[in-house]
Design a protein around this motif. Structure first.
Motif, short mmCIF file in Angstrom:
data_model
loop_
_atom_site.label_atom_id
_atom_site.label_comp_id
_atom_site.label_asym_id
_atom_site.label_seq_id
_atom_site.Cartn_x
_atom_site.Cartn_y
_atom_site.Cartn_z
N GLN A 73 -1.10 4.20 -1.75
CA GLN A 73 -2.44 4.08 -1.18
C GLN A 73 -2.46 4.28 0.33
O GLN A 73 -3.53 4.26 0.94
N THR A 80 2.54 1.75 -3.48
CA THR A 80 1.58 2.17 -4.52
C THR A 80 0.91 3.49 -4.20
O THR A 80 0.03 3.93 -4.95
N HIS A 86 -3.45 7.30 7.47
CA HIS A 86 -3.49 5.90 7.91
C HIS A 86 -2.46 5.61 9.00
O HIS A 86 -2.23 4.45 9.33
N PHE A 138 0.83 -1.21 0.00
CA PHE A 138 0.00 0.00 0.00
C PHE A 138 0.87 1.26 0.00
O PHE A 138 0.54 2.25 -0.64
N THR A 145 -1.34 6.87 3.30
CA THR A 145 -0.91 8.23 3.57
C THR A 145 -0.85 8.46 5.07
O THR A 145 -1.12 7.56 5.86
#
Length: 198
Positions: free
Chosen positions: A163, A161, A168, A158, A165
Motif C-alpha cells: 500500500q 502489504t 508516498h 503499509f 509506493t
C-alpha cells in the motif's frame, strides 16, 4: 518602438511552494525542541542538589549499545526513504524493519534500565531531585521514541502489504525527519545525563 527586451516565461524561475508536510514537521520539531530544552535546563539546574541518594554516579551506567542502535536507526530510515523513492518496495520493507528493530532494542534497553533503577537501586521519580528530573527527561524522550516506532511500524505494514509506493516517498521523508530529531535529541540527553552530570 520599445527597446525593453521581453523575457520568455520559461526563463523565469517559478517559485515552488515548499512541502506542507516538511514545513509542518519543521514547526513540530521546533516546538518539541523547546520542550526538551526546558527539561534539559531543569536537569542541569538541579544536578547535584539532591539531599539524599542515590546519586547519578552510584546508579547510572553508560547505555552505549542501545545508544548505538538508536543512532544507527537514522541511517536505516534514510535508506528506507531512498529505496522507496526509487520504487524498491522489498528494500524499503527491509530498511524499515531494521529501523523498527533498532528502535525497539533501544526502548527495551531503557525499560531494563528503569527496572534496575527502581527495583534494585531504589530510585523512583519521588526519591529525590535526581530521580524526578531523570525520569522526566529520559521519559519524555522515550515517549517520543514510542510515537516514532508506532508510525514506523505502520509504514512497515503499509510497505509489506504493497500500500506504500514511490508516490508516498515524501510522507516517509517527513516521518524520517521526526526520527532524525528523536535521535539527535538522544545524543544531547546522553551527554547531559550520562556523561557531563554523572
Amino acid at each position: 518602438m520599445s527597446n525593453v527586451a521581453t523575457i520568455p516565461h520559461s526563463a523565469v524561475g517559478e517559485w515552488k511552494q515548499p512541502s506542507k508536510g516538511v514545513v509542518g514537521m519543521a514547526c513540530l520539531i521546533i516546538a518539541e525542541a523547546s520542550i526538551f530544552i526546558i527539561f534539559i535546563v531543569a536537569y542541569l539546574y538541579y544536578a547535584g542538589k539532591s539531599l539524599s541518594g542515590p546519586t547519578p554516579h552510584e546508579v547510572l551506567e553508560l547505555p552505549i549499545f542501545t545508544s548505538i542502535c538508536l543512532i544507527s536507526s537514522s541511517i536505516t530510515v534514510h535508506f528506507a526513504g531512498s529505496a522507496l523513492h526509487h520504487g524498491k518496495r522489498n528494500a524499503t520493507s527491509l530498511w524499515l524493519a531494521l529501523t523498527v528493530l533498532l528502535g525497539g532494542i533501544f526502548l527495551v534497553g531503557t525499560g531494563q534500565e528503569w527496572y534496575q533503577l527502581i527495583y534494585h537501586d531504589g530510585l523512583t521519580i519521588s526519591t529525590n531531585l535526581f530521580g524526578t528530573t531523570f525520569y522526566s527527561l529520559v521519559g519524555l524522550h522515550a515517549s517520543h521514541v514510542i510515537v516514532g516506532l508506532i508510525m514506523l511500524s505502520l509504514s512497515l505494514i503499509f510497505s509489506l502489504t504493497g500500500q506504500m509506493t514511490s508516490a508516498h516517498s515524501e510522507k516517509l521523508e517527513v516521518l524520517s525527519l521526526y526520527w532524525h530529531f528523536v535521535d539527535a535529541v538522544w545524543i544531547v540527553v546522553f551527554l547531559v545525563v550520562y556523561v557531563f552530570c554523572r
